[in-house]
Design a protein around this motif. Structure first.
Motif, PDB file in Angstrom:
ATOM      1  N   ILE A   1      -8.546   6.994   4.366  1.00 14.29           N
ATOM      2  CA  ILE A   1      -8.814   6.921   5.804  1.00 14.29           C
ATOM      3  C   ILE A   1      -8.430   5.549   6.339  1.00 14.29           C
ATOM      4  O   ILE A   1      -8.996   5.058   7.306  1.00 14.29           O
ATOM      5  N   GLY A   2      -7.508   4.933   5.651  1.00 12.94           N
ATOM      6  CA  GLY A   2      -7.049   3.626   6.103  1.00 12.94           C
ATOM      7  C   GLY A   2      -7.561   2.514   5.214  1.00 12.94           C
ATOM      8  O   GLY A   2      -7.029   1.415   5.185  1.00 12.94           O
TER       9      GLY A   2
ATOM     10  N   TYR B   1      -0.115  12.839  11.277  1.00  9.07           N
ATOM     11  CA  TYR B   1      -1.506  13.076  11.649  1.00  9.07           C
ATOM     12  C   TYR B   1      -1.596  14.506  12.179  1.00  9.07           C
ATOM     13  O   TYR B   1      -0.566  15.110  12.487  1.00  9.07           O
TER      14      TYR B   1
ATOM     15  N   ARG C   1       0.840  -1.192   0.000  1.00  7.35           N
ATOM     16  CA  ARG C   1       0.000   0.000   0.000  1.00  7.35           C
ATOM     17  C   ARG C   1       0.881   1.250   0.000  1.00  7.35           C
ATOM     18  O   ARG C   1       1.937   1.280   0.629  1.00  7.35           O
TER      19      ARG C   1
ATOM     20  N   GLY D   1     -12.392  -5.626   9.446  1.00  7.17           N
ATOM     21  CA  GLY D   1     -12.563  -4.486  10.352  1.00  7.17           C
ATOM     22  C   GLY D   1     -14.030  -4.141  10.556  1.00  7.17           C
ATOM     23  O   GLY D   1     -14.467  -3.852  11.667  1.00  7.17           O
TER      24      GLY D   1
ATOM     25  N   PRO E   1      -5.643  10.837   8.112  1.00  4.53           N
ATOM     26  CA  PRO E   1      -6.656  10.604   9.134  1.00  4.53           C
ATOM     27  C   PRO E   1      -6.464   9.256   9.828  1.00  4.53           C
ATOM     28  O   PRO E   1      -6.256   8.247   9.175  1.00  4.53           O
TER      29      PRO E   1
ATOM     30  N   PHE F   1     -14.698   6.149   9.671  1.00  2.82           N
ATOM     31  CA  PHE F   1     -15.899   5.300   9.761  1.00  2.82           C
ATOM     32  C   PHE F   1     -17.186   6.114   9.690  1.00  2.82           C
ATOM     33  O   PHE F   1     -18.210   5.705  10.223  1.00  2.82           O
TER      34      PHE F   1
ATOM     35  N   CYS G   1      -7.394  -1.659  18.076  1.00  4.99           N
ATOM     36  CA  CYS G   1      -7.376  -1.266  16.675  1.00  4.99           C
ATOM     37  C   CYS G   1      -8.824  -1.240  16.225  1.00  4.99           C
ATOM     38  O   CYS G   1      -9.543  -2.219  16.379  1.00  4.99           O
ATOM     39  N   ARG G   2      -9.268  -0.112  15.686  1.00  2.00           N
ATOM     40  CA  ARG G   2     -10.659  -0.021  15.264  1.00  2.00           C
ATOM     41  C   ARG G   2     -10.804  -0.365  13.784  1.00  2.00           C
ATOM     42  O   ARG G   2     -11.929  -0.517  13.314  1.00  2.00           O
ATOM     43  N   CYS G   3      -9.684  -0.471  13.070  1.00  3.26           N
ATOM     44  CA  CYS G   3      -9.775  -0.652  11.622  1.00  3.26           C
ATOM     45  C   CYS G   3      -9.738  -2.094  11.158  1.00  3.26           C
ATOM     46  O   CYS G   3     -10.424  -2.466  10.224  1.00  3.26           O
ATOM     47  N   THR G   4      -8.884  -2.913  11.754  1.00  3.96           N
ATOM     48  CA  THR G   4      -8.532  -4.183  11.110  1.00  3.96           C
ATOM     49  C   THR G   4      -9.311  -5.396  11.593  1.00  3.96           C
ATOM     50  O   THR G   4      -9.317  -6.416  10.916  1.00  3.96           O
TER      51      THR G   4
ATOM     52  N   THR H   1       3.027  -3.966   6.789  1.00  3.59           N
ATOM     53  CA  THR H   1       2.655  -3.343   5.510  1.00  3.59           C
ATOM     54  C   THR H   1       2.069  -4.388   4.575  1.00  3.59           C
ATOM     55  O   THR H   1       1.033  -4.181   3.962  1.00  3.59           O
TER      56      THR H   1
ATOM     57  N   THR I   1      -0.844   1.609  14.839  1.00  4.61           N
ATOM     58  CA  THR I   1       0.241   0.761  14.358  1.00  4.61           C
ATOM     59  C   THR I   1       1.554   0.875  15.143  1.00  4.61           C
ATOM     60  O   THR I   1       2.120  -0.154  15.523  1.00  4.61           O
ATOM     61  N   PRO I   2       2.043   2.089  15.401  1.00  2.40           N
ATOM     62  CA  PRO I   2       3.301   2.143  16.141  1.00  2.40           C
ATOM     63  C   PRO I   2       3.201   1.421  17.492  1.00  2.40           C
ATOM     64  O   PRO I   2       4.082   0.622  17.844  1.00  2.40           O
TER      65      PRO I   2
ATOM     66  N   LYS J   1       3.452   4.672   7.568  1.00  4.13           N
ATOM     67  CA  LYS J   1       2.640   4.346   8.742  1.00  4.13           C
ATOM     68  C   LYS J   1       3.356   3.388   9.690  1.00  4.13           C
ATOM     69  O   LYS J   1       3.316   3.566  10.903  1.00  4.13           O
TER      70      LYS J   1
ATOM     71  N   ALA K   1      -1.680  -2.540   9.004  1.00  7.56           N
ATOM     72  CA  ALA K   1      -1.873  -1.107   9.238  1.00  7.56           C
ATOM     73  C   ALA K   1      -2.890  -0.591   8.242  1.00  7.56           C
ATOM     74  O   ALA K   1      -2.674  -0.686   7.044  1.00  7.56           O
ATOM     75  N   GLN K   2      -3.999  -0.081   8.736  1.00  3.80           N
ATOM     76  CA  GLN K   2      -4.951   0.592   7.837  1.00  3.80           C
ATOM     77  C   GLN K   2      -4.794   2.097   8.025  1.00  3.80           C
ATOM     78  O   GLN K   2      -4.025   2.730   7.326  1.00  3.80           O
ATOM     79  N   CYS K   3      -5.507   2.667   8.997  1.00  7.63           N
ATOM     80  CA  CYS K   3      -5.308   4.107   9.210  1.00  7.63           C
ATOM     81  C   CYS K   3      -3.944   4.377   9.807  1.00  7.63           C
ATOM     82  O   CYS K   3      -3.413   5.464   9.701  1.00  7.63           O
ATOM     83  N   GLY K   4      -3.385   3.369  10.461  1.00  8.39           N
ATOM     84  CA  GLY K   4      -2.022   3.496  10.966  1.00  8.39           C
ATOM     85  C   GLY K   4      -1.900   4.121  12.345  1.00  8.39           C
ATOM     86  O   GLY K   4      -0.811   4.220  12.892  1.00  8.39           O
ATOM     87  N   MET K   5      -2.999   4.523  12.926  1.00  6.62           N
ATOM     88  CA  MET K   5      -2.937   5.244  14.195  1.00  6.62           C
ATOM     89  C   MET K   5      -2.560   4.318  15.358  1.00  6.62           C
ATOM     90  O   MET K   5      -1.887   4.714  16.287  1.00  6.62           O
TER      91      MET K   5
END
Ligand code: FES
Ligand code: FES
Lengths: 704, 152
Positions: free
Chosen positions: A453-454, A23, A10, A602, A214, A218, B125-128, B86, B97-98, A16, B91-95
């Motif tokens: 946004i991910g 951010y 990606r 997700g 971002p 959602f 994690c709210r994305c994955t 990756t 991830t670290p 990331k 990692a989606q939004c990556g927030m």
């Protein structure tokens, strides 16, 4: 080598994982101040007086009198003020803004607001006022019921849901010669652009909106960012310095939008052989204190309310009611998770009453090509309801487990569901999204306002363009969404970014390829200078929709899915653990299998949270548990193992056959899980199905 | 105050009660460590202190005196965990991830799925939906990546 269908790295991945992606809170500007929002603490009333209980030296203070343009957050109706003038309609409504360079001083500043309170309306069912009312009618309902062997009624309820994007909302506003530039976490740059123009009374070119990376959205960063950007801009213009507003988690949860709670009533007429002959559905959404997006959330909710089923006689009536609570807003699924929950639980209750296998009932009634939906839309070859149902039943071992677990504390349940891709009705035609593609020294540059946004916007768009132009993926760059530099490709919502925006990009790339005369784009650029191709949305042929009557093709196409949930009830704590979910989706064709799977996994996890965990406690019109400590989202231990299957049925009017997948996975987990609870013997008709609900239902089951 | 930050001895001046998270982000310019909640619930701020994963939003700066602090920036970008995150869609939004990668690192080599699930229960994690994160961690410890990952 073609990249569509391949899981290429990606575009934003390296930054990331390295912690290098920026951010909004990672960015600072010289001389930047911090901003803070003073909010109302009553749900309803008038402000009598505001007193500053601090020394204002060094502070920038903004109230509604500082607004140079119109005091509105411009969206569908311009009814929501950016700052309260006198009338307060909900707790946490913004009243005043403060900025200071020292964050501690800023937080210590006290503002006293005196109110003249009035009586609030909390109960949507009793609310006298509505933001929107919708009726969808098909056939002759009375005739249908007259013919039915059996009528099943039911009422289903869903609660609020908080987005909990891990990055809270934030903006930085920077005053720039006679105008303003805002940098922020958002899904819809041109929504913010429009809102700022109205608020600040500035022309198009004096407002610039730039997206920072971002950290999740959602839907939660669809409309509220216009409010925050407005606040930051007002402070920055007054202070003549950059101002950053970043919410802490508590403020983000307490003050910003959530999923609309719903009450959906069903009355269904069925024949003994399982055919549904009449469906009457009443949908009520709690819209909150301002219109914001409620009309369109209601619209999508109502259109999906009959489920993916054929029925000749249907009436769906929807109402989005006013209450003195925070406006509810966009959240993945946009009304459909509420109504599809109701219809799918109703289906299992009908099966129970008929003594029929729930799968069989769905097989009989599922939409097939040639059938019509409630709005009269004729299904084409892109209708895959039966395909996903069959695969999910087979793959999960549903029938065997259903038998084997009968009478135990384990249950298995399923939900069949669908989701329309793109804006509802004539929405896409009215949006008239534009995309551009430009040649560069290196290859091409994609210019769209669709944000990453991910979900993988950048990567997926680049794949579509690379293959259409027949150039390496690495030669495709994607511009940062910046309203000064990209065309308005519409908001990043409604499962439209791949199918709708990706399709426009595909058309740009096709035309570019013709005009390149066999040269690579980089080569062409070096010889002839830049070439920019811009294209506007064109609806697929034959799409007809009437906004006045809610008849016609509500969406260009739908994606289809079936979820099977396996749950286990703890007989002591009444906690239900979802052990496994089999999740079968058909969305045309995945452009990037890893990213698409990521959307499904997700979204499914969010649906699991919605079903059993996520409980917004409302007290006196506001969220009382606005903290991650007591609003729980699924952790690794709450999230079941997910067996994801992506079936293909390429859609001719999507890029490389793709349809939308962003929201679909959110629609199914709650009904699948609740239907699995029903298999255990628990007559649950609401989510979140918390242990206290289950304990009560278990009591009822014993009494029966 | 002295500490070892990402392998190098440094002297950082900050209020002893300031949150380690803020010191890293503001004084040290290491914004890879994220704030998701500020109350120890989300794990976005996870860093390693003497090899142990901690929430930097809960640790006062004074507590890391003479400690070895490791943040996402200390992994160099090509750590097998980073590469695997990756590739596998971790990692989606990556927030998250670290923090997620630092917490995964603290699990040591080749953790079982059960150990990963328990070990990462404090990282939201709210994305994955986490599946891709499990795949990434498991993949990081396979093949060419391993020896490097073991060295850390
Ligand atoms: S920010 Fe430290 S745990 Fe959430
Ligand atoms: S990738 Fe967005 S929170 Fe984990």
């Amino acid at each position: 080598m073609p990249v569509v269908g391949q899981s290429v790295p990606r575009k934003d991945g390296a930054a990331k994982v390295a912690g290098a992606a920026k951010y909004v809170d990672d960015i600072t500007f010289p001389g930047m101040l911090h901003g803070r929002t003073i909010r109302a603490t009553i749900p309803c009333g008038r402000i009598r007086d505001i007193r500053l209980d601090f020394d204002p030296a060094g502070f920038t203070i903004v109230d509604c009198s500082d607004i140079p343009g119109r005091n509105v957050v411009s969206l569908i109706e311009d009814d929501q003020p950016c700052l309260v003038e006198r009338e307060v309609r909900h707790v946490a409504e913004p009243v005043m803004l403060l900025a200071h360079e020292d964050r501690e001083k800023l937080l210590a500043a006290k503002v006293h607001i005196e109110y003249e309170p009035a009586t609030p309306v909390y109960d949507a069912e009793r609310s006298p006022a509505a933001h929107k009312h919708i009726v969808i009618e098909k056939g002759d309902l009375a005739k249908g019921f007259a013919k039915a062997d059996l009528v099943v009624e039911g009422e289903y309820r869903t609660g609020h849901q908080e987005h909990v994007y891990i990055e809270t909302n934030g903006f930085i506003a920077v005053p720039e010669d006679g105008g303003i530039t805002v940098h922020g976490s958002l899904q819809c740059p041109f929504y913010v652009h429009k809102a700022l123009k109205h608020l600040l009374g500035l022309p198009d070119d004096k407002v610039r909106v730039i997206q920072t990376e971002p950290g999740g959205g959602f839907g939660g960063k669809e409309e509220y960012p216009s409010m925050i950007a407005g606040h930051a801009a007002l402070l920055a213009l007054k202070a003549r310095r950059p101002v950053k507003i970043v919410y802490d988690r508590a403020e983000d949860m307490w003050a910003t939008t959530k999923r609309h709670p719903s009450v959906v009533r069903h009355r269904t007429g069925v024949m003994r052989d399982g055919r549904i002959v009449a469906m009457e559905v009443a949908v009520l959404l709690d819209g909150g204190a301002y219109v914001t997006l409620s009309p369109v959330v209601l619209s999508r909710g109502c259109i999906h309310a009959a489920g993916p089923y054929r029925c000749p006689n249907v009436r769906i009536e929807g109402r989005a009611a006013f209450t003195n609570t925070n406006p509810n807003g966009a959240f993945r699924g946009f009304g459909a998770p509420q109504t599809e929950f109701a219809v799918e639980v109703q289906m299992d209750r009908i099966a129970e009453r008929l003594g029929m296998d729930p799968v069989r009932l769905r097989e009989i009634n599922a939409l097939r090509p040639g059938d019509t939906t409630a709005t009269g839309q004729i299904m084409g070859k892109d209708c895959s309801a039966l395909m996903v149902l069959k695969e999910a039943v087979k793959r999960s071992g549903y029938r065997r487990k259903r038998r084997a677990w009968q009478g135990t504390n384990r249950g298995i349940g399923l939900a069949l569901f669908y989701h329309g891709s793109g804006f509802t009705g004539s929405g896409e035609v009215r949006l008239a999204s534009k995309c551009s593609l430009a040649t560069t020294e290196r290859g091409v540059l994609i210019l769209v306002a669709s944000t990453e946004i991910g979900q993988g916007t950048r990567t997926m768009h680049a794949q579509i363009v690379a293959d259409t132009l027949d150039i390496p993926f690495e030669q495709v760059d994607v511009a940062v969404p910046d309203t000064a530099g990209v065309p308005d490709s519409g908001p990043t919502v409604a499962s439209r970014t791949c199918m709708v925006v990706g399709r426009i990009l595909e058309r740009c790339a096709k035309e570019m390829k013709e005009r390149l005369d066999g040269l690579g784009p980089g080569e062409h650029y070096r010889r002839h200078g830049p070439m920019v191709i811009t294209k506007e949305y064109e609806p697929p042929p034959g799409i007809v929709w009437d906004d006045a009557t809610y008849r016609g093709d509500a969406y260009a196409t739908y994606s289809w899915a079936c979820d099977v949930a396996e749950v286990e009830l703890d007989p002591v704590t009444y906690e239900v653990k979802t052990r496994k979910m089999t999740v079968v989706h058909e969305f045309g064709r995945p452009i990037h299998p890893v990213l698409a799977r990521g959307q499904i996994e997700g979204g499914t996890a969010q649906g699991v949270g919605y079903a059993v965990l996520e409980h917004v406690v409302m007290q006196d019109g506001a969220m009382a548990n606005a903290q991650l400590t007591n609003y729980t989202i699924p952790t690794t231990l709450d999230t079941p193992r997910l067996d994801v299957v992506m079936l293909e049925n390429p859609y001719p009017y999507g890029p490389f056959g793709a349809k939308g997948v962003g929201e679909l996975p959110m629609d199914g987990p709650a009904p699948a899980i609740v239907n699995a609870m029903r298999h255990i013997g628990l007559d649950v008709r609401e989510v979140p199905a918390l242990p206290e609900v289950l304990m009560e239902k278990a009591g009822e089951a014993v009494m029966r | 105050m002295r500490l070892v930050l990402n392998g190098s001895p440094v002297e950082v001046v900050a209020h002893p009660m300031k949150r380690l998270l803020d010191v890293l982000r503001e004084e040290c310019g290491l914004t890879g460590t994220k704030e998701g909640c500020g109350e120890g619930e989300c794990g976005a701020c996870t860093v390693l202190v003497d090899g142990e994963a901690v929430c930097a939003c809960l640790v006062p700066f004074a507590q890391v005196r003479d400690c070895a602090v490791r943040t996402i920036e200390g992994l160099g970008g090509d750590h097998p965990l980073q590469t695997a995150f990756t590739r596998e869609g971790g990692a989606q939004c990556g927030m998250c991830t670290p923090g997620m990668i630092m917490a995964a690192l603290a699990l040591g080599p080749k953790p079982s799925l059960e150990r990963i699930r328990v070990g990462l229960a404090g990282n939201l994690c709210r994305c994955t939906g986490y599946e891709a994160i499990y795949r990434a961690i498991q993949r990081a410890w396979q093949g060419e990546g391993v020896s490097k990952a073991v060295r850390g």
